[in-house]
Scaffold this active site. Structure first.
Site, PDB file in Angstrom:
ATOM      1  N   ALA A  63      -1.643  -1.572  -6.311  1.00  0.00           N
ATOM      2  CA  ALA A  63      -2.591  -2.479  -6.957  1.00  0.00           C
ATOM      3  C   ALA A  63      -3.969  -2.246  -6.345  1.00  0.00           C
ATOM      4  O   ALA A  63      -4.085  -1.673  -5.254  1.00  0.00           O
ATOM      5  CB  ALA A  63      -2.152  -3.918  -6.704  1.00  0.00           C
ATOM      6  N   GLY A 102       2.374  -1.084  -6.102  1.00  0.00           N
ATOM      7  CA  GLY A 102       2.421  -1.208  -7.559  1.00  0.00           C
ATOM      8  C   GLY A 102       2.659   0.132  -8.242  1.00  0.00           C
ATOM      9  O   GLY A 102       3.200   0.188  -9.351  1.00  0.00           O
ATOM     10  N   GLU A 105       6.223   0.611  -8.221  1.00  0.00           N
ATOM     11  CA  GLU A 105       6.796  -0.376  -9.156  1.00  0.00           C
ATOM     12  C   GLU A 105       6.637   0.099 -10.606  1.00  0.00           C
ATOM     13  O   GLU A 105       7.529  -0.107 -11.430  1.00  0.00           O
ATOM     14  CB  GLU A 105       6.128  -1.743  -8.944  1.00  0.00           C
ATOM     15  CG  GLU A 105       6.553  -2.378  -7.617  1.00  0.00           C
ATOM     16  CD  GLU A 105       5.809  -3.662  -7.310  1.00  0.00           C
ATOM     17  OE1 GLU A 105       4.566  -3.622  -7.229  1.00  0.00           O
ATOM     18  OE2 GLU A 105       6.464  -4.704  -7.163  1.00  0.00           O
ATOM     19  N   GLU A 125       3.416  -3.070   0.857  1.00  0.00           N
ATOM     20  CA  GLU A 125       2.739  -4.371   0.702  1.00  0.00           C
ATOM     21  C   GLU A 125       2.838  -5.245   1.944  1.00  0.00           C
ATOM     22  O   GLU A 125       1.902  -5.980   2.267  1.00  0.00           O
ATOM     23  CB  GLU A 125       3.317  -5.131  -0.500  1.00  0.00           C
ATOM     24  CG  GLU A 125       2.877  -4.600  -1.857  1.00  0.00           C
ATOM     25  CD  GLU A 125       3.761  -3.492  -2.405  1.00  0.00           C
ATOM     26  OE1 GLU A 125       4.509  -2.867  -1.616  1.00  0.00           O
ATOM     27  OE2 GLU A 125       3.713  -3.249  -3.619  1.00  0.00           O
TER      28      GLU A 125
HETATM   29  N1  3HC Z   1      -6.884  -0.584  -3.607  1.00  0.00           N
HETATM   30  C1  3HC Z   1      -8.201  -0.413  -3.469  1.00  0.00           C
HETATM   31  N2  3HC Z   1      -8.748   0.573  -2.725  1.00  0.00           N
HETATM   32  C2  3HC Z   1      -7.912   1.413  -2.094  1.00  0.00           C
HETATM   33  C3  3HC Z   1      -6.514   1.282  -2.200  1.00  0.00           C
HETATM   34  C4  3HC Z   1      -5.995   0.238  -2.992  1.00  0.00           C
HETATM   35  N3  3HC Z   1      -4.677   0.069  -3.156  1.00  0.00           N
HETATM   36  N4  3HC Z   1      -5.947   2.260  -1.463  1.00  0.00           N
HETATM   37  C5  3HC Z   1      -6.948   2.964  -0.926  1.00  0.00           C
HETATM   38  N5  3HC Z   1      -8.135   2.455  -1.316  1.00  0.00           N
HETATM   39  C6  3HC Z   1      -9.465   2.980  -0.973  1.00  0.00           C
HETATM   40  C7  3HC Z   1      -9.771   2.908   0.497  1.00  0.00           C
HETATM   41  O1  3HC Z   1     -10.325   1.662   0.836  1.00  0.00           O
HETATM   42  C8  3HC Z   1     -10.761   4.042   0.671  1.00  0.00           C
HETATM   43  O2  3HC Z   1     -12.004   3.578   0.218  1.00  0.00           O
HETATM   44  P1  3HC Z   1     -13.362   4.123   0.895  1.00  0.00           P
HETATM   45  O3  3HC Z   1     -13.344   5.595   0.699  1.00  0.00           O
HETATM   46  O4  3HC Z   1     -14.408   3.398   0.162  1.00  0.00           O
HETATM   47  O5  3HC Z   1     -13.255   3.727   2.336  1.00  0.00           O
HETATM   48  C9  3HC Z   1     -10.274   5.085  -0.323  1.00  0.00           C
HETATM   49  O6  3HC Z   1      -9.459   4.378  -1.258  1.00  0.00           O
HETATM   50  C10 3HC Z   1      -9.435   6.195   0.290  1.00  0.00           C
HETATM   51  O7  3HC Z   1      -8.417   5.596   1.069  1.00  0.00           O
HETATM   52  P2  3HC Z   1      -7.976   6.221   2.480  1.00  0.00           P
HETATM   53  O8  3HC Z   1      -9.177   6.502   3.306  1.00  0.00           O
HETATM   54  O9  3HC Z   1      -6.937   5.344   3.034  1.00  0.00           O
HETATM   55  O10 3HC Z   1      -7.372   7.621   1.999  1.00  0.00           O
HETATM   56  P3  3HC Z   1      -6.146   8.425   2.575  1.00  0.00           P
HETATM   57  O11 3HC Z   1      -6.081   9.671   1.772  1.00  0.00           O
HETATM   58  O12 3HC Z   1      -6.217   8.512   4.063  1.00  0.00           O
HETATM   59  O13 3HC Z   1      -4.852   7.550   2.244  1.00  0.00           O
HETATM   60  C11 3HC Z   1      -3.425   6.189   0.860  1.00  0.00           C
HETATM   61  C12 3HC Z   1      -4.480   7.318   0.922  1.00  0.00           C
HETATM   62  C13 3HC Z   1      -2.134   6.667   1.576  1.00  0.00           C
HETATM   63  C14 3HC Z   1      -3.148   5.902  -0.560  1.00  0.00           C
HETATM   64  C15 3HC Z   1      -3.971   4.952   1.608  1.00  0.00           C
HETATM   65  O14 3HC Z   1      -5.258   4.667   1.095  1.00  0.00           O
HETATM   66  C16 3HC Z   1      -3.144   3.712   1.451  1.00  0.00           C
HETATM   67  O15 3HC Z   1      -2.177   3.554   2.169  1.00  0.00           O
HETATM   68  N6  3HC Z   1      -3.543   2.792   0.541  1.00  0.00           N
HETATM   69  C17 3HC Z   1      -2.964   1.508   0.382  1.00  0.00           C
HETATM   70  C18 3HC Z   1      -1.636   1.574  -0.288  1.00  0.00           C
HETATM   71  C19 3HC Z   1      -1.088   0.176  -0.471  1.00  0.00           C
HETATM   72  O16 3HC Z   1      -1.110  -0.636   0.413  1.00  0.00           O
HETATM   73  N7  3HC Z   1      -0.574  -0.080  -1.665  1.00  0.00           N
HETATM   74  C20 3HC Z   1      -0.056  -1.358  -1.991  1.00  0.00           C
HETATM   75  C21 3HC Z   1      -1.137  -2.191  -2.569  1.00  0.00           C
HETATM   76  S1  3HC Z   1      -0.638  -3.842  -2.863  1.00  0.00           S
HETATM   77  C22 3HC Z   1       0.265  -3.763  -4.292  1.00  0.00           C
HETATM   78  O17 3HC Z   1       0.453  -2.713  -4.827  1.00  0.00           O
HETATM   79  C23 3HC Z   1       0.755  -5.065  -4.800  1.00  0.00           C
HETATM   80  C24 3HC Z   1       1.737  -4.918  -5.892  1.00  0.00           C
HETATM   81  O18 3HC Z   1       3.025  -5.006  -5.386  1.00  0.00           O
HETATM   82  C25 3HC Z   1       1.569  -5.974  -6.920  1.00  0.00           C
END
Ligand code: 3HC
Ligand code: NAI
Length: 694
Positions: A63, A102, A105, A125
């Site tokens: 998400a 997500g 999912e 998450e």
């Molecule tokens: N939403 C918004 N922005 C995000 C994001 C997300 N899910 N994931 C990454 N970003 C942004 C980062 O803030 C960063 O922004 P910036 O360049 O402005 O600082 C940019 O994307 C690149 O991210 P990273 O520097 O972390 O890039 P990497 O290549 O090192 O890693 C990744 C990539 C493994 C995808 C890592 O970003 C990550 O782990 N992201 C989060 C994944 C996550 O937690 N997903 C679950 C979200 S909650 C959800 O899905 C709820 C659902 O169940 C309803």
């Protein structure tokens, strides 16, 4: 239709392609685009199957975290996923990069999943203080069973595509072009008229016994102390077993809504962005040229030097480890060998990798051996005279292109740099003990440090799998400077009526791994004693070292002597209150003319944590840290401040900066000038104020 999702048709296969850089997060337009794609495919009789995939470096990584806490824009993700699952045309997810949250999912809503062999699949998450809120807790157990689901959902770490294939989470691995592979797979499904796997209609395989959940909660209780989300994740997976799918989904949603609006999740999301923001330095843009670092030298083979050498060796760099005498070098090398062997024993490292790391480190006592290194990290005794002598020598022997770094924890990096003819090449690289394990690296920018040396150091932190935080020169930099007033107040509280165990309990209940007194015993009380002896007692303010000095005078240096603030049984690290110390404390209070009083847990917490916030505000005012969130990153990664409280500065904002300011003023009136509020805190003493408004 917004261009973050586009559609293509190939031989009756409808491709829904998400193109939302950098990580294809499921922003509102993406959700809408996927849903509309399914509707379009449903309405088109030529379409026989649907493939969901992405442009760029990764499948959907989750998400859009930036949308959390804002008014929700339809369509909700569960509705999008339901559309994918409920269509009668086969849907196939083509996974590559990281299919997370997500994103996974969405893939679970598809009837089939194919993946590139190096893809990673996960539900992280929990690390944001929430749980998978779009059916993940209900669908995943229906594919891989309860226990494996708990590992993924409660642990939050991704698994590789090969493991996902053997667990049944992925149907096929694809070499090469995953999109082409998914289209081919979809055509096969159509040709073979395979039944569609709708996970919401499946039952949970394997052991679904209720005791599994309780056992799992017991297993994580100690490690996840204080966290809400991991336990909520267990409840949600339990619902997948105990309730029909629709009710389970409703339960998941209910828990998700509660968590997403919680302070803990707000804090954990803050840390997620803070840890990324920290890499951005306004006057050192990403385009800044970096210097090559392949060969490194570490000076001083003591506690820190040995650990620092391991950091570089583990990252594949050759290291020369130098000390005054061969005996010290050998001791350092033996420590390194022992530490690597313990990683092998714990299953963290293979024997072959250990041998390779050890082989990268060579010992020396000759500065001549340092002529060809790209970087030197100095970790000799903490004495300015010695440091300057060492840096003058380095300046002579090292290549003019070599970066000269110091691991000093308190000394002035500018003064150290002045001993060289190249202060622009000098920087502080402040590792934390144990250096090979702690994630934090304070990168200390001197007045003359060049931008390319800063950019190289920031990059280096990443290469060492550490979080680099750029800080300025001052006594203690960011982390230790904030530690001083925290420890000071802890000592005063004990003089006034609290016990070390009461203070430590309040702090561990708050979420730090250890209280200040147990931590002092672990680190060794003699270190601070020596510093205080060198500095002498302050004449114009209250002295906080009385008890610690007295303990040291008795040879009670902490865990290493079996006694400190606490007593330790032979071979045990468990602190036990010592009546002898209790008597000493009583006597000290009397000597100081302090009438001991009952001290509430609330006062202990405020007196220990608020001076950290106040000191952090001073650090910001002086420009020593770039952002309040950088200070949070330092304290979370260097000192174990609970991530679910977001770091000291974020915590201050959750309490209310006006409230913190009022208390700081109250303590100043009671306690004296060490509580003088920072001008920044005074400016921000308004309801709802944030540090980044200062
Ligand atoms: N939403 C918004 N922005 C995000 C994001 C997300 N899910 N994931 C990454 N970003 C942004 C980062 O803030 C960063 O922004 P910036 O360049 O402005 O600082 C940019 O994307 C690149 O991210 P990273 O520097 O972390 O890039 P990497 O290549 O090192 O890693 C990744 C990539 C493994 C995808 C890592 O970003 C990550 O782990 N992201 C989060 C994944 C996550 O937690 N997903 C679950 C979200 S909650 C959800 O899905 C709820 C659902 O169940 C309803
Ligand atoms: P230590 O006493 O364990 O090791 C210092 C080593 O330096 C010894 O092996 C000594 O023989 C060697 N040495 C001394 N003078 C030398 C010289 N002129 N040339 C070559 N080698 C020399 O000390 P420790 O704890 O490793 O600290 C080293 C530095 O790291 C200090 O500046 C300290 O402030 C800093 N530091 C220490 C931390 C800790 O937790 N111990 C944390 C972060 C920084």
């Amino acid at each position: 239709m917004a261009d973050v999702v586009r559609y293509e048709k190939q031989d009756g296969v409808f491709l829904i392609i998400v193109d939302n850089p950098p990580v294809n997060a499921l922003a509102q337009a993406v959700r809408q685009g996927i849903k509309q794609g399914v509707e379009q495919a449903n309405a088109d009789p030529e379409v026989k199957a649907i493939v969901v995939t992405c442009e760029g470096r990764t499948f959907i990584a989750g998400a859009d975290i930036k949308e959390f806490g804002k008014p929700h824009q339809p369509p909700p993700l569960p509705e999008v996923i339901a559309a994918l699952e409920q269509t009668d045309k086969p849907t196939v997810a083509a996974l590559f990069g990281t299919a997370l949250g997500g994103g996974l999912e969405v893939a679970l809503g598809c009837h089939f999943r194919v993946a590139k062999a190096d893809a990673k699949l996960g539900l992280p998450e929990v690390k944001l203080g929430i749980l998978p809120g779009a059916g993940g807790t209900q669908r995943l157990p229906r594919v891989i069973g309860v226990e494996a689901s708990l590992d993924m959902i409660v642990g939050g770490d991704p698994i590789g595509a090969k493991q996902a294939l053997s667990a049944g989470l992925v149907d096929e691995l694809v070499e090469g072009d995953v999109r082409a592979g998914a289209v081919a797979y979809a055509k096969r499904v159509v040709a073979e008229q395979r039944p569609l796997r709708k996970l919401s209609e499946a039952s949970v395989p394997g052991n679904t016994d209720a005791v599994v959940f309780d056992a799992y909660a017991d297993k994580i209780r100690k490690k996840k102390r204080g966290f809400e989300a991991p336990f909520a994740c267990i409840d949600a997976v339990r619902a997948a077993v105990e309730l029909p799918y629709a009710q389970g989904l409703a339960k998941e949603r209910e828990i998700f809504q509660g968590l997403v609006s919680s302070t803990q999740s707000g804090a954990q999301r803050h840390v997620f962005f803070a840890e990324r923001e920290v890499a951005k330095i306004p006057d050192v843009p990403k385009s800044t040229e970096t210097l090559p670092v392949k060969k490194v030298a570490v000076l001083g083979a003591g506690t820190m030097g040995a650990g620092i050498a391991m950091c570089f060796a583990s990252a594949g760099m050759g290291v020369k480890l130098l000390d005054r005498e061969q005996g010290f070098v050998d001791k350092g090398l033996a420590t390194i060998e022992k530490n690597y062997a313990s990683s092998v024993k714990r299953g963290k490292l293979s024997e072959a990798d250990k041998d390779a790391c050890v082989a990268r480190i060579t010992g020396t006592t000759s500065y001549d051996d340092l002529a060809d290194v790209d970087l030197v990290v100095e970790a000799v005794f903490e004495e300015m005279g010695i440091k300057k002598e060492v840096f003058a020598k380095l300046d002579q022997v090292c290549s003019p292109k070599a970066i000269l770094a110091t691991n000093t924890s308190t000394l002035d990096v500018n003064e150290i740099a002045s001993a060289t003819s190249r202060p622009e090449m000098v920087i502080g690289l402040h590792f934390f003990s144990p250096a090979h394990l702690m994630k934090l690296l304070e990168i200390v920018r001197g007045d003359k440090t060049s931008k390319s040396v800063i950019a190289t150091s920031m990059k280096l932190a990443k290469q060492l799998s550490k979080i680099g935080v750029l800080v300025g020169v001052c006594h203690g930099f960011v982390g230790n400077r904030i530690l001083y007033p925290y420890r000071r107040e802890a000592s005063f509280l004990v003089e006034e009526g609290a016990t070390p165990q009461q203070v430590d309990r309040v702090i561990t209940d708050f979420g730090l791994p250890m209280g200040p007194f147990a931590m002092g015993d672990l680190a060794g009380l003699d270190v601070g004693w020596r510093v205080r002896q060198a500095q002498g007692k302050p004449t114009d303010e209250r002295y906080s070292g009385t008890l610690a000095d007295r303990l040291c005078e008795m040879g009670r240096f902490g865990q290493k002597t079996g006694r400190g603030y606490y007593i330790y049984e032979e071979g045990s690290r468990v602190p036990k209150p010592d009546p002898e110390v209790a008597d000493m404390i009583e006597a000290i209070s009397k000597e100081l003319g302090i009438e001991r009083r009952e001290i509430s847990d609330e006062e202990i917490l405020e007196r220990c944590i608020y001076p950290m916030i106040n000191e952090g505000a001073k650090i910001l005012d002086e420009g020593i840290a770039l952002r309040a969130s950088d200070i949070d990153v330092v304290w979370i990664n260097g000192y174990g401040f609970p991530i679910y409280r977001g770091g000291p500065m974020f915590y201050g904002e959750t309490v209310g900066l006006d409230q913190v300011y009022a208390k700081v003023c109250e303590f100043r009136d009671q306690q004296g000038k060490q509580w003088e509020p920072s001008p920044l805190l005074a400016r921000l003493a308004k309801p709802g104020a944030k540090f980044d408004q200062g």
